[in-house]
Design an enzyme around this catalytic site. Structure first.
Site, PDB file in Angstrom:
ATOM      1  N   THR A 128      35.679  31.583  50.187  1.00  0.00           N
ATOM      2  CA  THR A 128      35.905  31.371  48.751  1.00  0.00           C
ATOM      3  C   THR A 128      36.312  29.945  48.403  1.00  0.00           C
ATOM      4  OG1 THR A 128      37.401  31.939  46.924  1.00  0.00           O
ATOM      5  CG2 THR A 128      38.251  32.284  49.124  1.00  0.00           C
ATOM      6  N   GLU A 130      38.632  29.331  46.558  1.00  0.00           N
ATOM      7  CA  GLU A 130      40.104  29.301  46.505  1.00  0.00           C
ATOM      8  C   GLU A 130      40.682  28.599  47.740  1.00  0.00           C
ATOM      9  OE1 GLU A 130      42.698  30.615  44.258  1.00  0.00           O
ATOM     10  OE2 GLU A 130      41.001  30.203  42.972  1.00  0.00           O
ATOM     11  N   TYR A 156      46.318  34.647  48.850  1.00  0.00           N
ATOM     12  CA  TYR A 156      44.892  35.006  48.979  1.00  0.00           C
ATOM     13  C   TYR A 156      44.113  33.849  49.607  1.00  0.00           C
ATOM     14  CZ  TYR A 156      40.029  35.650  47.510  1.00  0.00           C
ATOM     15  OH  TYR A 156      38.649  35.733  47.490  1.00  0.00           O
ATOM     16  N   LYS A 160      42.204  33.899  53.187  1.00  0.00           N
ATOM     17  CA  LYS A 160      40.756  33.644  53.280  1.00  0.00           C
ATOM     18  C   LYS A 160      40.459  32.489  54.234  1.00  0.00           C
ATOM     19  CE  LYS A 160      38.313  36.545  50.793  1.00  0.00           C
ATOM     20  NZ  LYS A 160      37.181  37.309  51.341  1.00  0.00           N
TER      21      LYS A 160
HETATM   22  P1  NAP Z   1      36.234  43.162  44.492  1.00  0.00           P
HETATM   23  O1  NAP Z   1      35.385  43.618  43.352  1.00  0.00           O
HETATM   24  O2  NAP Z   1      37.698  42.987  44.296  1.00  0.00           O
HETATM   25  O3  NAP Z   1      35.999  44.197  45.694  1.00  0.00           O
HETATM   26  C1  NAP Z   1      36.851  44.215  46.812  1.00  0.00           C
HETATM   27  C2  NAP Z   1      36.398  45.349  47.726  1.00  0.00           C
HETATM   28  O4  NAP Z   1      37.246  45.368  48.885  1.00  0.00           O
HETATM   29  C3  NAP Z   1      36.487  46.739  47.094  1.00  0.00           C
HETATM   30  O5  NAP Z   1      35.342  47.484  47.443  1.00  0.00           O
HETATM   31  C4  NAP Z   1      37.718  47.335  47.783  1.00  0.00           C
HETATM   32  O6  NAP Z   1      37.690  48.745  47.903  1.00  0.00           O
HETATM   33  C5  NAP Z   1      37.587  46.718  49.164  1.00  0.00           C
HETATM   34  N1  NAP Z   1      38.818  46.797  49.930  1.00  0.00           N
HETATM   35  C6  NAP Z   1      40.057  46.344  49.585  1.00  0.00           C
HETATM   36  N2  NAP Z   1      40.943  46.603  50.566  1.00  0.00           N
HETATM   37  C7  NAP Z   1      40.251  47.210  51.565  1.00  0.00           C
HETATM   38  C8  NAP Z   1      40.595  47.714  52.841  1.00  0.00           C
HETATM   39  N3  NAP Z   1      41.856  47.657  53.313  1.00  0.00           N
HETATM   40  N4  NAP Z   1      39.625  48.263  53.627  1.00  0.00           N
HETATM   41  C9  NAP Z   1      38.354  48.351  53.168  1.00  0.00           C
HETATM   42  N5  NAP Z   1      37.958  47.908  51.944  1.00  0.00           N
HETATM   43  C10 NAP Z   1      38.887  47.339  51.164  1.00  0.00           C
HETATM   44  O7  NAP Z   1      35.667  41.783  45.094  1.00  0.00           O
HETATM   45  P2  NAP Z   1      34.283  41.039  44.782  1.00  0.00           P
HETATM   46  O8  NAP Z   1      34.436  40.240  43.550  1.00  0.00           O
HETATM   47  O9  NAP Z   1      33.176  42.009  44.907  1.00  0.00           O
HETATM   48  O10 NAP Z   1      34.241  39.988  45.984  1.00  0.00           O
HETATM   49  C11 NAP Z   1      33.637  40.316  47.228  1.00  0.00           C
HETATM   50  C12 NAP Z   1      34.227  39.410  48.309  1.00  0.00           C
HETATM   51  O11 NAP Z   1      33.947  38.047  47.981  1.00  0.00           O
HETATM   52  C13 NAP Z   1      35.730  39.497  48.470  1.00  0.00           C
HETATM   53  O12 NAP Z   1      36.033  39.305  49.822  1.00  0.00           O
HETATM   54  C14 NAP Z   1      36.252  38.329  47.646  1.00  0.00           C
HETATM   55  O13 NAP Z   1      37.507  37.903  48.133  1.00  0.00           O
HETATM   56  C15 NAP Z   1      35.164  37.313  47.892  1.00  0.00           C
HETATM   57  N6  NAP Z   1      34.932  36.339  46.836  1.00  0.00           N
HETATM   58  C16 NAP Z   1      34.744  36.746  45.551  1.00  0.00           C
HETATM   59  C17 NAP Z   1      34.463  35.802  44.581  1.00  0.00           C
HETATM   60  C18 NAP Z   1      34.208  36.220  43.143  1.00  0.00           C
HETATM   61  O14 NAP Z   1      34.243  35.348  42.265  1.00  0.00           O
HETATM   62  N7  NAP Z   1      33.902  37.467  42.883  1.00  0.00           N
HETATM   63  C19 NAP Z   1      34.381  34.448  44.908  1.00  0.00           C
HETATM   64  C20 NAP Z   1      34.561  34.078  46.245  1.00  0.00           C
HETATM   65  C21 NAP Z   1      34.819  35.036  47.205  1.00  0.00           C
HETATM   66  P3  NAP Z   1      38.463  49.727  46.861  1.00  0.00           P
HETATM   67  O15 NAP Z   1      37.511  49.975  45.750  1.00  0.00           O
HETATM   68  O16 NAP Z   1      38.712  50.930  47.690  1.00  0.00           O
HETATM   69  O17 NAP Z   1      39.698  49.025  46.425  1.00  0.00           O
HETATM   70  O1  F7E Z   2      41.481  33.939  37.213  1.00  0.00           O
HETATM   71  C1  F7E Z   2      43.567  32.438  34.647  1.00  0.00           C
HETATM   72  C2  F7E Z   2      44.076  32.474  36.071  1.00  0.00           C
HETATM   73  O2  F7E Z   2      41.734  36.173  38.251  1.00  0.00           O
HETATM   74  C3  F7E Z   2      40.785  32.808  36.739  1.00  0.00           C
HETATM   75  C4  F7E Z   2      38.517  35.991  42.515  1.00  0.00           C
HETATM   76  O3  F7E Z   2      37.259  36.611  42.506  1.00  0.00           O
HETATM   77  O4  F7E Z   2      37.579  33.830  42.018  1.00  0.00           O
HETATM   78  C5  F7E Z   2      38.513  34.798  41.570  1.00  0.00           C
HETATM   79  O5  F7E Z   2      39.825  34.248  41.526  1.00  0.00           O
HETATM   80  C6  F7E Z   2      41.748  31.897  35.988  1.00  0.00           C
HETATM   81  C7  F7E Z   2      43.032  31.584  36.747  1.00  0.00           C
HETATM   82  O6  F7E Z   2      39.954  34.567  39.083  1.00  0.00           O
HETATM   83  C8  F7E Z   2      44.591  35.464  32.949  1.00  0.00           C
HETATM   84  O7  F7E Z   2      45.406  31.981  36.147  1.00  0.00           O
HETATM   85  C9  F7E Z   2      44.604  33.334  32.541  1.00  0.00           C
HETATM   86  O8  F7E Z   2      43.342  30.236  36.533  1.00  0.00           O
HETATM   87  O9  F7E Z   2      39.653  35.669  36.932  1.00  0.00           O
HETATM   88  P1  F7E Z   2      40.706  35.202  37.839  1.00  0.00           P
HETATM   89  P2  F7E Z   2      40.427  33.546  40.227  1.00  0.00           P
HETATM   90  O10 F7E Z   2      41.873  33.512  40.364  1.00  0.00           O
HETATM   91  O11 F7E Z   2      39.726  32.254  39.960  1.00  0.00           O
HETATM   92  C10 F7E Z   2      37.839  33.300  43.324  1.00  0.00           C
HETATM   93  C11 F7E Z   2      36.744  32.303  43.663  1.00  0.00           C
HETATM   94  C12 F7E Z   2      38.025  34.356  44.344  1.00  0.00           C
HETATM   95  O12 F7E Z   2      37.718  34.161  45.515  1.00  0.00           O
HETATM   96  C13 F7E Z   2      38.848  35.541  43.938  1.00  0.00           C
HETATM   97  O13 F7E Z   2      38.601  36.633  44.816  1.00  0.00           O
HETATM   98  O14 F7E Z   2      42.156  32.568  34.807  1.00  0.00           O
HETATM   99  N1  F7E Z   2      44.048  33.510  33.773  1.00  0.00           N
HETATM  100  N2  F7E Z   2      44.947  34.538  32.022  1.00  0.00           N
HETATM  101  C14 F7E Z   2      44.026  34.816  34.047  1.00  0.00           C
HETATM  102  N3  F7E Z   2      43.548  35.483  35.127  1.00  0.00           N
HETATM  103  C15 F7E Z   2      43.648  36.837  35.103  1.00  0.00           C
HETATM  104  N4  F7E Z   2      43.167  37.535  36.158  1.00  0.00           N
HETATM  105  N5  F7E Z   2      44.209  37.517  34.051  1.00  0.00           N
HETATM  106  C16 F7E Z   2      44.703  36.883  32.952  1.00  0.00           C
HETATM  107  O15 F7E Z   2      45.189  37.509  32.021  1.00  0.00           O
END
Ligand code: NAP
Ligand code: F7E
Length: 334
Positions: A128, A130, A156, A160
């Site tokens: 990620t 992050e 987090y 990662k």
């Molecule tokens: P998400 O919607 O939060 O999905 C997370 C998944 O992980 C869910 O299916 C959850 O299952 C499962 N999980 C959590 N704890 C677990 C455990 N102990 N054992 C097995 N499964 C578990 O995440 P996403 O947005 O699809 O992202 C997919 C991956 O890419 C993640 O690793 C995330 O950190 C990474 N990532 C995401 C982004 C983004 O912007 N979306 C960017 C960079 C990297 P439950 O439904 O049972 O909770």
């Molecule tokens: O926050 C601000 C918050 O939670 C984005 C994950 O998929 O992308 C994601 O992480 C921004 C941050 O995503 C609220 O403080 C303001 O600055 O949507 P987010 P994230 O933290 O960027 C990365 C790439 C991953 O890898 C992660 O798994 O928005 N913010 N107000 C808020 N964020 C949330 N959630 N809720 C608020 O009310």
């Protein structure tokens, strides 16, 4: 005719798991998904929307269950998407985050290795942006790339980073095909409502239809490089089709603030000034913030031929349209 390829997806109930399962099914894969918990409330959703997925019970913190999942699915490709993925939640639950998001990666890699599949199974690790942390952003006009310094700013991000390095270590130590996608934020109709984009589009639709008066958010100035999840899972798949395992950034190359997202989202429903509808609540602010993320996807574009199809306004528009349909259905049902 070649045998049907088999893929195991951890995180099948998550946003990316859904998009990826659909993509792999369209490509003719036999798709397996790891499902955790005694009674996972999202099982029914997966069974309804993705009936072609074979569900296997298991948990990233339970090595035996992962060995069983690998043995059962015998995958050509394993996509490790499961994680505690919410940055704010990781501050409140840092130990759980380390167990799942860091050590869970080790457990997955070991499951492949001890079952003797280290040469047969290609592994994708969900790294990620992050890991960069935004603080050392010193390349104005250019984005973070595969060689940029890491400086994670949350439990987090730190977890990662362990996952990223242990994946690279297994690549180097055991000659395993393990590729890491360093993905910047990607969103869409399947995004959880705990993330800021979906929280906003969900609320905008409900405000428009009179189902809620306002939305509470944290800081509005952070900037993110937001893309569409459907485009990003195509990049994951391409990483595992490449001739060599490697690390690739997937991003759009544009960064926008939450205020800009609000302006576009409210604009989609004809509201020009979002300020009367938004209040700030410190509960949604983080102990350390990632100020700005901007990625440089040129390596993935050049080496993998990856390209994004949905731009920033297109992303906001499709998310609001989806949430308007959901809100309308909800209004009719009450
Ligand atoms: P998400 O919607 O939060 O999905 C997370 C998944 O992980 C869910 O299916 C959850 O299952 C499962 N999980 C959590 N704890 C677990 C455990 N102990 N054992 C097995 N499964 C578990 O995440 P996403 O947005 O699809 O992202 C997919 C991956 O890419 C993640 O690793 C995330 O950190 C990474 N990532 C995401 C982004 C983004 O912007 N979306 C960017 C960079 C990297 P439950 O439904 O049972 O909770
Ligand atoms: O926050 C601000 C918050 O939670 C984005 C994950 O998929 O992308 C994601 O992480 C921004 C941050 O995503 C609220 O403080 C303001 O600055 O949507 P987010 P994230 O933290 O960027 C990365 C790439 C991953 O890898 C992660 O798994 O928005 N913010 N107000 C808020 N964020 C949330 N959630 N809720 C608020 O009310």
């Amino acid at each position: 005719m070649a045998d049907t390829r088999r893929a195991l997806i951890t995180g099948i109930t998550g946003q990316d798991g859904g998009h990826l399962a659909q993509l792999l099914n369209e490509k003719g894969y036999e798709v397996f998904g790891l499902l955790r918990g005694q009674h996972n409330p999202r099982r029914a959703e997966v069974e309804r929307d993705m009936p072609y997925v074979h569900l296997i019970e298991g948990d990233l913190t339970d090595p035996t269950s992962l060995v069983r999942a690998v043995e059962t699915s015998n995958p050509d490709e394993l996509y490790n998407l499961a994680a505690v993925s919410h940055v704010g939640y990781s501050f409140k639950n840092p130990s759980l985050t380390a167990d799942v998001t860091a050590k869970g990666v080790l457990n997955v890699l070991e499951a492949v290795r001890v079952t003797g599949r280290e040469q047969a199974t290609r592994v994708y690790q969900a790294s990620t942006s992050e890991m960069f942390g935004g603080l050392d952003y010193n390349r104005p006009g250019a984005g973070y790339n595969e060689n940029s310094l890491f400086h994670p700013r949350s439990p987090y991000g730190v977890a990662k980073l362990y996952g990223h390095w242990i994946a690279k270590n297994y690549r180097e130590s055991y000659d395993m095909f393990v590729s890491c996608g360093i993905l910047f934020n990607h969103e869409g109709e399947r995004r959880g409502v705990e993330f800021v984009t979906r929280k906003i589009t969900h609320a905008v639709a409900r405000i428009k239809l009179g189902l809620q008066p306002q939305i509470e958010l944290g800081d509005l100035w952070p900037k993110r490089d937001w893309g569409y999840a459907g485009d990003f899972v195509e990049g994951m798949w391409r990483m595992l089709q490449h001739s060599e395992p490697d690390d690739f950034v997937l991003a759009t190359g544009e960064t926008h603030s939450i205020e800009e997202f609000l302006t576009l989202a409210f604009g989609e429903v004809g509201i020009d000034d979002w300020r009367p509808y938004v209040t700030q609540n410190p509960a949604f602010m983080r102990p350390a913030e990632v100020d700005i993320l901007l990625g440089d996807p040129s390596k993935a574009e050049k080496v993998l031929g990856w390209e994004r199809k949905v731009d920033f306004p297109g992303l906001v528009s499709l998310m609001v349209a989806h949430d308007l349909r959901l809100a309308e259905a909800q209004r009719l049902s009450v």
